[in-house]
Design a protein around this motif. Structure first.
Motif, PDB file in Angstrom:
ATOM      1  N   ILE A 126      33.754  16.011  75.400  1.00 47.33           N
ATOM      2  CA  ILE A 126      35.023  16.596  74.963  1.00 47.33           C
ATOM      3  C   ILE A 126      34.772  17.765  74.013  1.00 47.33           C
ATOM      4  CG2 ILE A 126      37.115  16.148  73.619  1.00 47.33           C
ATOM      5  CD1 ILE A 126      37.076  13.301  74.735  1.00 47.33           C
ATOM      6  N   ARG A 170      31.090  10.566  75.720  1.00 51.38           N
ATOM      7  CA  ARG A 170      32.460  11.068  75.910  1.00 51.38           C
ATOM      8  C   ARG A 170      32.850  12.025  74.793  1.00 51.38           C
ATOM      9  NH1 ARG A 170      37.955   7.353  76.307  1.00 51.38           N
ATOM     10  NH2 ARG A 170      39.313   8.992  77.121  1.00 51.38           N
ATOM     11  N   HIS A 176      34.369   3.093  80.220  1.00 57.35           N
ATOM     12  CA  HIS A 176      34.907   2.406  79.051  1.00 57.35           C
ATOM     13  C   HIS A 176      35.903   1.329  79.477  1.00 57.35           C
ATOM     14  CE1 HIS A 176      37.049   1.804  75.233  1.00 57.35           C
ATOM     15  NE2 HIS A 176      35.946   2.228  74.665  1.00 57.35           N
ATOM     16  N   ARG A 216      33.643  13.340  81.350  1.00 56.67           N
ATOM     17  CA  ARG A 216      34.701  12.738  80.529  1.00 56.67           C
ATOM     18  C   ARG A 216      35.479  11.687  81.319  1.00 56.67           C
ATOM     19  NH1 ARG A 216      39.922  12.929  79.601  1.00 56.67           N
ATOM     20  NH2 ARG A 216      40.245  14.335  81.360  1.00 56.67           N
ATOM     21  N   GLU A 217      35.813  12.009  82.574  1.00 55.48           N
ATOM     22  CA  GLU A 217      36.553  11.057  83.396  1.00 55.48           C
ATOM     23  C   GLU A 217      35.702   9.830  83.717  1.00 55.48           C
ATOM     24  OE1 GLU A 217      37.812  13.237  86.787  1.00 55.48           O
ATOM     25  OE2 GLU A 217      39.384  14.343  85.724  1.00 55.48           O
ATOM     26  N   ARG A 218      34.426  10.047  84.037  1.00 56.04           N
ATOM     27  CA  ARG A 218      33.543   8.912  84.316  1.00 56.04           C
ATOM     28  C   ARG A 218      33.352   8.044  83.077  1.00 56.04           C
ATOM     29  NH1 ARG A 218      28.229  11.445  86.574  1.00 56.04           N
ATOM     30  NH2 ARG A 218      27.593   9.248  86.623  1.00 56.04           N
ATOM     31  N   SER A 219      33.286   8.684  81.917  1.00 58.67           N
ATOM     32  CA  SER A 219      33.144   7.923  80.665  1.00 58.67           C
ATOM     33  C   SER A 219      34.374   7.059  80.428  1.00 58.67           C
ATOM     34  CB  SER A 219      32.936   8.881  79.488  1.00 58.67           C
ATOM     35  OG  SER A 219      31.766   9.644  79.646  1.00 58.67           O
ATOM     36  N   ALA A 220      35.565   7.636  80.702  1.00 61.28           N
ATOM     37  CA  ALA A 220      36.797   6.867  80.528  1.00 61.28           C
ATOM     38  C   ALA A 220      36.815   5.656  81.465  1.00 61.28           C
ATOM     39  CB  ALA A 220      38.008   7.756  80.770  1.00 61.28           C
ATOM     40  N   VAL A 241      28.458   5.164  75.919  1.00 58.91           N
ATOM     41  CA  VAL A 241      29.545   5.827  76.645  1.00 58.91           C
ATOM     42  C   VAL A 241      30.459   6.573  75.676  1.00 58.91           C
ATOM     43  CG1 VAL A 241      31.619   5.416  78.021  1.00 58.91           C
ATOM     44  CG2 VAL A 241      29.483   4.278  78.618  1.00 58.91           C
ATOM     45  N   SER A 242      30.758   5.962  74.539  1.00 59.46           N
ATOM     46  CA  SER A 242      31.620   6.626  73.550  1.00 59.46           C
ATOM     47  C   SER A 242      30.959   7.884  73.015  1.00 59.46           C
ATOM     48  CB  SER A 242      31.936   5.664  72.401  1.00 59.46           C
ATOM     49  OG  SER A 242      32.682   4.559  72.863  1.00 59.46           O
ATOM     50  N   ILE A 300      25.346   8.897  81.618  1.00 58.95           N
ATOM     51  CA  ILE A 300      26.409   8.146  82.288  1.00 58.95           C
ATOM     52  C   ILE A 300      25.865   7.465  83.541  1.00 58.95           C
ATOM     53  CG2 ILE A 300      28.551   8.401  83.588  1.00 58.95           C
ATOM     54  CD1 ILE A 300      28.984   8.341  80.641  1.00 58.95           C
TER      55      ILE A 300
END
Length: 317
Positions: A183, A179, A240, A233-237, A175-176, A156
């Motif tokens: 998760i 993530r 995205h 997860r939050e950084r990936s969102a 990124v997907s 990330i």
């Protein structure tokens, strides 16, 4: 049925065949069954003489990290990385452990990286009792998974540093993937932390004080990794969303260029279409200078439209 067994006396481990696994009086007898089939269920029922509840827990198809006390022992299910690629959302393989005084039975459905690490601990003489063995499993799983979590964070970081509209599709794939992995790992790490904390607090003298401290430390590491995965997860969102905004800006910019080109050629198309009609009495159609005049008018209109858009700063948007 693939299995291996160890007898441990004063920290010295000896591998023994399965038919001798439950004989003698070692400090610890560890039986590991790699795979779940009818033979393993039969051996656990008939030879090991375990209760139906314990056998069902050791051979269950779907498992989540948990810890339950039962009689004089405890059942512990943990999740760790597998040596084979896992399918679906279950990115971590399970190891099911039944521990009582002097004996530990472990079962895996898929090959677990931590099992080899625990065997090395046993061979090196660091395991003396069931508490040491479960501690070795907990520590091995967290130690093996920790670099994977750190690698997701590094990916990330790299994506954030390489943020560029020209690499939107490549970055979105990365990124997907990160993530999804975050998760999948976090799904098991939170209950695993709770299971280890419960195990550290279980009553019973087969868990020494130092074992409880080490298990609590493994629970803390699991909690830290779960928090890191939540951050990833939050950084990936957010990444995205940023990449989606960049992609939308790219599309808007291209649509703007197409619109400007259409606005330039729209009046020109009208004029050329008008004079391209095969009808009589078109103005100046018979004049020798008509073609040059029409071309000049088209050029002037095109230049006027372009100058208008330049002054309105449309090209810089």
């Amino acid at each position: 049925m693939k299995a291996y067994c160890f007898h441990i006396v004063n920290g010295q481990a000896e591998e023994v065949p399965l038919d001798r696994a439950l004989t003698g009086q070692p400090d610890l007898a560890w039986v590991h069954l790699a795979g779940i089939d009818d033979d393993s269920r039969t051996w656990l029922h008939e030879t090991a003489a375990l209760d139906d509840y314990v056998v069902d827990a050791l051979t269950a198809t779907e498992t989540r990290p948990r810890c339950e006390a039962f009689g004089d022992g405890a059942f512990v299910n943990l999740r760790g990385r597998s040596k084979v690629e896992m399918d679906g959302s279950d990115l971590l393989a399970s190891v099911r452990l039944w521990a009582i005084r002097g004996r530990v039975f472990s079962v895996t459905r898929n090959p677990l990286v931590a099992v080899g690490m625990v065997k090395e601990e046993v061979a090196s003489g660091h395991v003396h009792d069931p508490g040491d063995l479960i501690t070795a499993f907990a520590a091995a799983i967290t130690a093996d998974l920790d670099p994977e979590v750190a690698e997701l964070g590094d990916q990330i970081d790299t994506c954030e540093e390489a943020l560029d509209a020209a690499r939107v599709f490549e970055l979105r794939r990365t990124v997907s993937r990160v993530r999804i992995a975050a998760i999948g790992y976090r799904r098991f790490l939170n209950p695993q932390r709770a299971a280890l904390e419960k195990l550290a607090a279980l009553p019973g003298d087969w868990l020494a004080d130092d074992d409880r401290l080490h298990i609590a430390s493994a629970a803390d590491r699991a909690a830290r990794m779960a928090e890191e995965l939540e951050s990833i997860r939050e950084r990936s969102a957010l990444m995205h969303e940023t990449l989606s905004d960049l992609r939308a800006e790219q599309i808007d910019g291209r649509a703007l260029v197409i619109s400007i080109v259409a606005m330039v050629f729209l009046p020109l198309t009208f004029i050329t279409g008008l004079y391209g009609m095969n009808v009589a009495n078109l103005p100046y159609a018979q004049e020798p200078w008509a073609f040059d005049a029409i071309m000049g008018v088209c050029a002037a209109i095109a230049a006027g439209v372009v100058i208008y858009f330049v002054r309105r700063h449309w090209f810089s948007r």
